[in-house]
Design a protein around this motif. Structure first.
Motif, mmCIF file in Angstrom:
data_model
loop_
_atom_site.group_PDB
_atom_site.id
_atom_site.type_symbol
_atom_site.label_atom_id
_atom_site.label_comp_id
_atom_site.label_asym_id
_atom_site.label_seq_id
_atom_site.Cartn_x
_atom_site.Cartn_y
_atom_site.Cartn_z
ATOM 1 N N TYR A 219 -23.294 -37.444 9.371
ATOM 2 C CA TYR A 219 -22.713 -36.188 8.885
ATOM 3 C C TYR A 219 -21.661 -36.421 7.806
ATOM 4 C CZ TYR A 219 -20.649 -31.579 8.780
ATOM 5 O OH TYR A 219 -20.184 -30.358 8.359
ATOM 6 N N THR A 312 -16.393 -30.733 6.482
ATOM 7 C CA THR A 312 -17.174 -29.491 6.438
ATOM 8 C C THR A 312 -16.564 -28.503 5.451
ATOM 9 O OG1 THR A 312 -17.835 -29.747 8.753
ATOM 10 C CG2 THR A 312 -18.037 -27.553 7.805
ATOM 11 N N GLN A 335 -25.767 -25.237 5.849
ATOM 12 C CA GLN A 335 -27.084 -25.616 5.327
ATOM 13 C C GLN A 335 -27.201 -25.277 3.849
ATOM 14 O OE1 GLN A 335 -29.749 -23.563 8.039
ATOM 15 N NE2 GLN A 335 -30.160 -25.437 9.187
ATOM 16 N N GLN A 347 -31.255 -30.097 4.889
ATOM 17 C CA GLN A 347 -31.160 -29.244 6.078
ATOM 18 C C GLN A 347 -31.781 -29.927 7.297
ATOM 19 O OE1 GLN A 347 -33.622 -25.662 6.155
ATOM 20 N NE2 GLN A 347 -34.846 -26.487 4.464
ATOM 21 N N LEU A 350 -29.221 -32.286 8.602
ATOM 22 C CA LEU A 350 -28.200 -31.514 9.306
ATOM 23 C C LEU A 350 -28.677 -31.165 10.714
ATOM 24 C CD1 LEU A 350 -25.470 -30.070 9.305
ATOM 25 C CD2 LEU A 350 -26.614 -28.047 8.374
#
Length: 482
Positions: A219, A312, A335, A347, A350
């Protein structure tokens, strides 16, 4: 059903509505000042947990306990929750998330040090503890009712409600990205989750040792690529975050007030400092001094908010998909940020990250319930634990296959507020003992001791388990240093 929902709605209003957030901030500031800013003084020392792997005959290592805690704190909320906070509170919400995390690091030191001080050995020789234990043994039998309320709330919110939410999140994301039917995702989760939870804390720790680093690496790497592609815009973004945080420049209605509200709430929900969940894991670790484990656990707050949540936030704000005030699903916004910058393939990565996030949270949430069961039930513990494991697997599958199943578990957030309130009350009353531990730790460091050791005999008047903190434990620690 309507009356039950109304009752829990009122419970939520009485906790999260107005009481908890100010209490968590005020108490955190109090701990920080009286504790002489220990989260900053020992910040460099926190990273030692990755270099050493001290473990006695019982318990898990400090590193494993840290990774399990990170796995529990870091979840879908670090993606969806941060996106929602930015959408509703503006970029300034990120700044207040940082503030809450820095304060919460000290609260984590206090609660996790107390969990270590009052940890007990169970029938299998493993260490157990947490808020229910330090409420009962720290405050006395007159407060058993508070410990029971905490344990029941922990069991129902984490091991029932939040387990269903995790299953629902993974199944929904897999359906959206890969077109995988919910029941298939449910079966995969049941097999993976069953393998982990039936192994107890030892297997949970071993799986966390592998899953958590991989999860974080995947991530954060994606987020860093997006940030790197827009690196020249980063200074301007930092200025915008600070201006929005103090109302100098607002992009959403409500200005500074809504930025503070959204940032603090998201920060507290995400890192869980003061909510009383992480101490349950902190108590399982082998440590030579309670504060050493408190310091290690404090690092998980930093990683959760300052690193993962910030990744994020930067990814969303730099990608160009952010629309102030727009109501949008947090996962969808993340996304969009990735696909806009990296392409449609992102995506799918993710979704895989979400699966690992969920798996780590399932491990964590299950253990909360196991610890609660061990506190509430003194006879037939193994049978009760087996029943809990079966229930957790069933709830996980139901949460995955039924799109609206999580609506049934509306009680989870209100009960989390109840257990947080119980924990905070205990922390205030027990803080003098935590301060004594901090002073002892600092005194030994000042005297030139590289790894402070806990002498349980100095605390024998307290209701602590000498089999966990007796002379043998200190001797074992000394032997390891030689």
């Amino acid at each position: 059903m309507e009356y039950i929902e109304a009752f829990f709605s009122q419970v939520s209003n009485l906790t999260w509505g107005w009481a908890l957030v100010p209490m968590l901030i005020i108490f955190g500031l109090l701990f920080t000042i009286v504790g002489r800013f220990a989260q900053f003084r020992y910040f460099k020392r926190m990273f030692r947990v990755f270099k050493t792997d001290e473990v006695g005959d019982e318990g898990i290592s400090a590193r494993q306990a840290l990774l399990v805690s990170i796995g529990g704190r870091v979840g879908g909320g670090n993606i969806a929750g941060v996106a929602v906070a930015i959408s509703l509170g503006g970029p300034g919400a990120v700044f207040w998330m940082w503030v809450v995390a820095l304060i919460g690091m000290m609260t984590s030191i206090v609660e996790c040090s107390l969990a270590q001080l009052y940890k007990r050995k169970d029938t299998d020789g493993n260490f157990r503890g947490g808020p229910a234990t330090y409420i009962l043994h720290g405050l006395g039998k007159d407060y058993r009712w508070l410990a029971v309320i905490y344990a029941i709330s922990l069991l129902l919110s984490f091991s029932i409600g939040f387990i269903a939410f995790q299953g629902n999140t993974v199944a929904g994301s897999a359906l959206e990205s890969f077109g995988i039917a919910r029941w298939i995702s449910g079966l995969v989760l049941v097999v993976a989750g069953g393998f982990i939870v039936f192994g107890g804390i030892q297997r949970i720790a071993k799986v966390a040792d592998v899953v958590i680093p991989v999860m974080a690496l995947i991530y954060i790497t994606m987020a860093l690529v997006v940030i790197g592609l827009n690196f020249t815009e980063l200074p301007a973004l930092m200025v915008m975050i600070v201006k929005n945080a103090f109302g100098i420049e607002s992009v959403v209605g409500g200005g500074i007030g809504v930025a503070i509200e959204q940032g603090m709430k998201r920060g507290l929900f995400s890192n869980e400092a003061g909510l009383g969940s992480a101490p349950n894991i902190a108590a399982t670790a082998y440590a030579t001094h309670p504060v050493s484990q408190g310091i290690s656990q404090s690092l998980s707050v930093f990683i959760d908010t300052i690193i993962v949540c910030s990744a994020t936030a930067f990814m969303i704000l730099l990608s160009g998909v952010y629309q102030p005030g727009a109501e949008i699903d947090g996962i969808v916004l993340a996304q969009q940020a990735l696909t806009t910058q990296l392409g449609d393939w992102a995506q799918y990565i993710l979704t895989i990250s979400l699966l690992l996030f969920a798996l780590s949270s399932i491990m964590y949430n299950y253990y909360m319930g196991e610890n609660a069961i061990n506190f509430l039930i003194k006879k037939n513990i193994k049978q009760a634990t087996f029943v809990l494991r079966i229930v957790v697997i069933i709830i996980l599958f139901i949460g995955a296959v039924a799109p609206t199943a999580t609506a049934v578990f509306f009680f989870a957030d209100p009960l989390m507020g109840v257990l947080a309130l119980a924990n905070l009350l205990a922390l205030i009353m027990l803080f003098p003992r935590a301060k004594r531990l901090l002073d002892d730790f600092a005194r030994q460091l000042k005297a030139g001791v590289k790894e402070p050791l806990f002498d349980a005999q100095e605390y024998e008047k307290l209701d602590i388990d000498l089999s966990a903190w007796g002379k043998e434990a200190v001797k074992e620690a000394l032997d390891q240093k030689q």
